[in-house]
Design a protein around this motif. Sequence first.
Motif, PDB file in Angstrom:
ATOM      1  N   ALA A  22       0.828  -1.202   0.000  1.00 21.67           N
ATOM      2  CA  ALA A  22       0.000   0.000   0.000  1.00 21.67           C
ATOM      3  C   ALA A  22       0.865   1.255   0.000  1.00 21.67           C
ATOM      4  CB  ALA A  22      -0.947   0.001   1.197  1.00 21.67           C
ATOM      5  N   ASP A  23       1.988   1.228   0.740  1.00 23.30           N
ATOM      6  CA  ASP A  23       2.900   2.369   0.760  1.00 23.30           C
ATOM      7  C   ASP A  23       3.508   2.609  -0.617  1.00 23.30           C
ATOM      8  OD1 ASP A  23       2.641   2.885   3.562  1.00 23.30           O
ATOM      9  OD2 ASP A  23       3.975   1.185   3.951  1.00 23.30           O
ATOM     10  N   VAL A  24       3.919   1.528  -1.266  1.00 21.74           N
ATOM     11  CA  VAL A  24       4.524   1.658  -2.595  1.00 21.74           C
ATOM     12  C   VAL A  24       3.501   2.210  -3.581  1.00 21.74           C
ATOM     13  CG1 VAL A  24       5.511   0.361  -4.527  1.00 21.74           C
ATOM     14  CG2 VAL A  24       6.278  -0.097  -2.191  1.00 21.74           C
ATOM     15  N   VAL A  25       2.273   1.714  -3.512  1.00 21.96           N
ATOM     16  CA  VAL A  25       1.224   2.190  -4.416  1.00 21.96           C
ATOM     17  C   VAL A  25       0.935   3.665  -4.150  1.00 21.96           C
ATOM     18  CG1 VAL A  25      -1.231   1.975  -5.000  1.00 21.96           C
ATOM     19  CG2 VAL A  25       0.196  -0.070  -4.802  1.00 21.96           C
ATOM     20  N   LEU A  26       0.697   4.032  -2.889  1.00 18.57           N
ATOM     21  CA  LEU A  26       0.336   5.406  -2.549  1.00 18.57           C
ATOM     22  C   LEU A  26       1.470   6.381  -2.839  1.00 18.57           C
ATOM     23  CD1 LEU A  26      -1.554   7.520  -1.255  1.00 18.57           C
ATOM     24  CD2 LEU A  26      -0.589   6.865   0.956  1.00 18.57           C
ATOM     25  N   PHE A  27       2.611   6.164  -2.215  1.00 21.03           N
ATOM     26  CA  PHE A  27       3.698   7.131  -2.326  1.00 21.03           C
ATOM     27  C   PHE A  27       4.390   7.058  -3.687  1.00 21.03           C
ATOM     28  CE2 PHE A  27       3.264   6.230   2.278  1.00 21.03           C
ATOM     29  CZ  PHE A  27       2.708   7.458   2.617  1.00 21.03           C
ATOM     30  N   GLY A  28       4.422   5.868  -4.282  1.00 19.71           N
ATOM     31  CA  GLY A  28       4.971   5.750  -5.626  1.00 19.71           C
ATOM     32  C   GLY A  28       4.126   6.505  -6.648  1.00 19.71           C
ATOM     33  N   ALA A  29       2.810   6.436  -6.498  1.00 20.56           N
ATOM     34  CA  ALA A  29       1.922   7.161  -7.406  1.00 20.56           C
ATOM     35  C   ALA A  29       2.128   8.667  -7.280  1.00 20.56           C
ATOM     36  CB  ALA A  29       0.464   6.793  -7.132  1.00 20.56           C
ATOM     37  N   PHE A  30       2.213   9.153  -6.043  1.00 18.03           N
ATOM     38  CA  PHE A  30       2.432  10.587  -5.843  1.00 18.03           C
ATOM     39  C   PHE A  30       3.801  11.022  -6.361  1.00 18.03           C
ATOM     40  CE2 PHE A  30      -1.326  10.769  -3.205  1.00 18.03           C
ATOM     41  CZ  PHE A  30      -1.778  12.065  -3.430  1.00 18.03           C
ATOM     42  N   LEU A  31       4.824  10.198  -6.175  1.00 18.08           N
ATOM     43  CA  LEU A  31       6.150  10.537  -6.674  1.00 18.08           C
ATOM     44  C   LEU A  31       6.150  10.604  -8.203  1.00 18.08           C
ATOM     45  CD1 LEU A  31       9.152  11.113  -6.223  1.00 18.08           C
ATOM     46  CD2 LEU A  31       9.519   8.627  -6.111  1.00 18.08           C
ATOM     47  N   GLY A  32       5.574   9.601  -8.834  1.00 18.80           N
ATOM     48  CA  GLY A  32       5.498   9.610 -10.299  1.00 18.80           C
ATOM     49  C   GLY A  32       4.724  10.804 -10.826  1.00 18.80           C
ATOM     50  N   TRP A  33       3.587  11.110 -10.197  1.00 15.84           N
ATOM     51  CA  TRP A  33       2.790  12.259 -10.620  1.00 15.84           C
ATOM     52  C   TRP A  33       3.579  13.559 -10.461  1.00 15.84           C
ATOM     53  CZ3 TRP A  33       1.421  16.330  -7.424  1.00 15.84           C
ATOM     54  CH2 TRP A  33       0.627  17.304  -8.023  1.00 15.84           C
ATOM     55  N   ALA A  34       4.264  13.732  -9.329  1.00 15.25           N
ATOM     56  CA  ALA A  34       5.000  14.967  -9.084  1.00 15.25           C
ATOM     57  C   ALA A  34       6.136  15.150 -10.085  1.00 15.25           C
ATOM     58  CB  ALA A  34       5.538  14.992  -7.649  1.00 15.25           C
ATOM     59  N   VAL A  35       6.801  14.061 -10.445  1.00 18.37           N
ATOM     60  CA  VAL A  35       7.871  14.140 -11.452  1.00 18.37           C
ATOM     61  C   VAL A  35       7.289  14.616 -12.786  1.00 18.37           C
ATOM     62  CG1 VAL A  35       9.441  12.733 -12.851  1.00 18.37           C
ATOM     63  CG2 VAL A  35       9.386  12.450 -10.363  1.00 18.37           C
ATOM     64  N   LEU A  36       6.184  14.013 -13.222  1.00 18.94           N
ATOM     65  CA  LEU A  36       5.571  14.390 -14.496  1.00 18.94           C
ATOM     66  C   LEU A  36       5.011  15.805 -14.472  1.00 18.94           C
ATOM     67  CD1 LEU A  36       3.746  11.050 -15.382  1.00 18.94           C
ATOM     68  CD2 LEU A  36       5.863  11.957 -16.389  1.00 18.94           C
ATOM     69  N   ASP A  37       4.374  16.177 -13.367  1.00 19.38           N
ATOM     70  CA  ASP A  37       3.781  17.507 -13.275  1.00 19.38           C
ATOM     71  C   ASP A  37       4.860  18.590 -13.222  1.00 19.38           C
ATOM     72  OD1 ASP A  37       1.652  19.266 -13.317  1.00 19.38           O
ATOM     73  OD2 ASP A  37       1.299  19.161 -11.167  1.00 19.38           O
ATOM     74  N   PHE A  38       5.957  18.323 -12.514  1.00 16.38           N
ATOM     75  CA  PHE A  38       7.052  19.297 -12.452  1.00 16.38           C
ATOM     76  C   PHE A  38       7.629  19.512 -13.851  1.00 16.38           C
ATOM     77  CE2 PHE A  38      11.518  20.491 -11.811  1.00 16.38           C
ATOM     78  CZ  PHE A  38      11.349  21.614 -11.011  1.00 16.38           C
ATOM     79  N   ARG A  39       7.821  18.434 -14.569  1.00 16.00           N
ATOM     80  CA  ARG A  39       8.351  18.533 -15.937  1.00 16.00           C
ATOM     81  C   ARG A  39       7.409  19.347 -16.820  1.00 16.00           C
ATOM     82  NH1 ARG A  39       7.573  14.589 -20.074  1.00 16.00           N
ATOM     83  NH2 ARG A  39       8.928  15.053 -21.818  1.00 16.00           N
ATOM     84  N   ALA A  40       6.113  19.070 -16.735  1.00 18.28           N
ATOM     85  CA  ALA A  40       5.131  19.792 -17.542  1.00 18.28           C
ATOM     86  C   ALA A  40       5.082  21.277 -17.152  1.00 18.28           C
ATOM     87  CB  ALA A  40       3.749  19.153 -17.392  1.00 18.28           C
ATOM     88  N   ALA A  41       5.154  21.558 -15.858  1.00 22.97           N
ATOM     89  CA  ALA A  41       5.121  22.951 -15.397  1.00 22.97           C
ATOM     90  C   ALA A  41       6.341  23.721 -15.893  1.00 22.97           C
ATOM     91  CB  ALA A  41       5.034  22.993 -13.878  1.00 22.97           C
ATOM     92  N   ARG A  42       7.506  23.081 -15.852  1.00 22.01           N
ATOM     93  CA  ARG A  42       8.722  23.744 -16.339  1.00 22.01           C
ATOM     94  C   ARG A  42       8.641  23.990 -17.846  1.00 22.01           C
ATOM     95  NH1 ARG A  42      13.046  23.931 -12.490  1.00 22.01           N
ATOM     96  NH2 ARG A  42      14.113  25.013 -14.181  1.00 22.01           N
ATOM     97  N   GLN A  43       8.041  23.048 -18.581  1.00 18.23           N
ATOM     98  CA  GLN A  43       7.864  23.254 -20.028  1.00 18.23           C
ATOM     99  C   GLN A  43       6.923  24.426 -20.292  1.00 18.23           C
ATOM    100  OE1 GLN A  43       6.577  19.370 -21.349  1.00 18.23           O
ATOM    101  NE2 GLN A  43       8.659  18.719 -21.855  1.00 18.23           N
ATOM    102  N   ARG A  44       5.834  24.526 -19.532  1.00 18.45           N
ATOM    103  CA  ARG A  44       4.908  25.653 -19.699  1.00 18.45           C
ATOM    104  C   ARG A  44       5.614  26.970 -19.386  1.00 18.45           C
ATOM    105  NH1 ARG A  44       1.364  22.130 -17.025  1.00 18.45           N
ATOM    106  NH2 ARG A  44       1.612  23.296 -15.073  1.00 18.45           N
ATOM    107  N   ASP A  45       6.457  26.972 -18.358  1.00 22.63           N
ATOM    108  CA  ASP A  45       7.204  28.183 -18.013  1.00 22.63           C
ATOM    109  C   ASP A  45       8.120  28.610 -19.156  1.00 22.63           C
ATOM    110  OD1 ASP A  45       6.021  28.148 -15.518  1.00 22.63           O
ATOM    111  OD2 ASP A  45       7.803  27.429 -14.459  1.00 22.63           O
TER     112      ASP A  45
END
Length: 193
Positions: A125-148
């Motif tokens: 459950a920890d891997v699913v929960l925190f892994g999902a948030f980590l993956g999302w944050a990596v992708l969202d940070f990349r997308a935000a930097r591209q928009r900037d």
Amino acid sequence: MAILILGLVVFLGVHSVRIVADGWRSATIARIGVGAWKGAYSVLSLAGFVLIVWGYGLARHDPVPLWTPPVAMRHVASLLTLASFVMLAAAYVPRNGIKAALGHPMLLGVKLWAFAHLLANGTLADVVLFGAFLGWAVLDFRAARQRDRVAGAPRGGGTLAGTGAAVVVGVGAWAAFAFWLHAAWIGVAPFAR
């Protein structure tokens, strides 16, 4: 586990619209209005969050251990979450140098928070929960930097007072959460084990 996964799909799905369908998001906001968009976004986010909390709570009753993290990882996780709380505060405190330097400190804070919890916990459950948030944050940070970069958005400067305020607010919030709220809300006292 299914409820946890459904909650993650709903919550992170809503928060991923700008990553995967920014044009559709803009067109929908233009069609229905900002207020309606924010209302739907908030309702779906809250529903996803409730499902995550409920699903993770259920999964903790019957944990599936994958590994046993060394005790030292709790200390590493504490330091990483301290930094993540400071970054979270920096996202909101005006005119601070942390936001000026990092650009999107909230997303970096989520990355640190998720990574810290992956280090200190070893169930499925920890891997699913925190892994999902980590993956999302990596992708969202990349997308935000591209928009900037596309927008040529300047980051602005920070002041010593703004930076100091972000650090004080972040450390204070971390201390309150680590020493009291984590146990009250999550049922685990990080420093009591």
